[in-house]
Enzyme design. Sequence first.
Site, PDB file in Angstrom:
ATOM      1  N   ASP A  27      61.787 -18.102  15.101  1.00 48.26           N
ATOM      2  CA  ASP A  27      63.160 -17.890  15.539  1.00 48.26           C
ATOM      3  C   ASP A  27      63.182 -18.006  17.067  1.00 48.26           C
ATOM      4  OD1 ASP A  27      62.248 -15.458  16.494  1.00 48.26           O
ATOM      5  OD2 ASP A  27      63.619 -14.219  15.330  1.00 48.26           O
TER       6      ASP A  27
ATOM      7  N   HIS B 272      38.344 -10.473  -5.902  1.00 40.07           N
ATOM      8  CA  HIS B 272      39.625 -10.539  -5.174  1.00 40.07           C
ATOM      9  C   HIS B 272      40.645 -11.413  -5.887  1.00 40.07           C
ATOM     10  CE1 HIS B 272      37.696  -8.280  -2.110  1.00 40.07           C
ATOM     11  NE2 HIS B 272      36.731  -9.173  -2.021  1.00 40.07           N
TER      12      HIS B 272
ATOM     13  N   HIS C 218      40.268 -11.778   1.428  1.00 38.66           N
ATOM     14  CA  HIS C 218      40.552 -10.892   0.288  1.00 38.66           C
ATOM     15  C   HIS C 218      41.929 -11.105  -0.343  1.00 38.66           C
ATOM     16  CE1 HIS C 218      37.330  -7.628   1.336  1.00 38.66           C
ATOM     17  NE2 HIS C 218      36.819  -8.844   1.227  1.00 38.66           N
TER      18      HIS C 218
ATOM     19  N   CYS D 242      58.075 -14.672  15.116  1.00 35.00           N
ATOM     20  CA  CYS D 242      59.333 -14.080  15.565  1.00 35.00           C
ATOM     21  C   CYS D 242      58.988 -13.049  16.634  1.00 35.00           C
ATOM     22  CB  CYS D 242      60.133 -13.500  14.401  1.00 35.00           C
ATOM     23  SG  CYS D 242      59.360 -12.124  13.517  1.00 35.00           S
TER      24      CYS D 242
ATOM     25  N   THR E 137      58.448  -9.779  16.421  1.00 38.39           N
ATOM     26  CA  THR E 137      57.380  -8.873  15.990  1.00 38.39           C
ATOM     27  C   THR E 137      56.421  -9.485  14.970  1.00 38.39           C
ATOM     28  OG1 THR E 137      58.760  -8.088  14.177  1.00 38.39           O
ATOM     29  CG2 THR E 137      58.872  -6.837  16.258  1.00 38.39           C
TER      30      THR E 137
END
Length: 145
Positions: A8, A131, A96, A63, A65
């Site tokens: 963004d 996994h 994993h 973005c 965060t």
Amino acid sequence: MMVIIGSDHAAVELKKAVIAHLDEKGISYRDMGTDGEPCDYPVVAKAVCREVLSENTMGILLCGTGIGMSMAANKIDGIRAAACSDGYSARYTRLHNNANVLCMGQRVIGTGLALELVDIFLETSFEGGRHQRRVDLITALESEE
Ligand code: RB5
């Protein structure tokens, strides 16, 4: 490998740096925007994730965060997005969780670290084994009501 990338408006500078890094490494990419104009991160997350799934490849979402992008991306069946700001997480979410989308925040981490995380993410393979069962259980959640 073809990497699908998007950001963004809050992470355009980081996206430019990641793209330059991919260019340097000879890794091809498809940029799904934004070029800088204000936009809503879920819209970009959806565009990138659709391409990731249709190309069966990896994505990078950026973005402010990294969190909003990861929340939006993880709503899409088949996407396992991880918001990372350290190398251990970037490595283990591939080993994993078989993460297929790396999310990072331009307002959270520096460019040098972000580029390191890109390398770790793209160069680490899923371990499989026990996994795989756990990743399958994540996928099964997609069809639960
Ligand atoms: C945009 O201001 C900001 O909210 C967005 O980039 C992101 O950080 C959301 O998670």
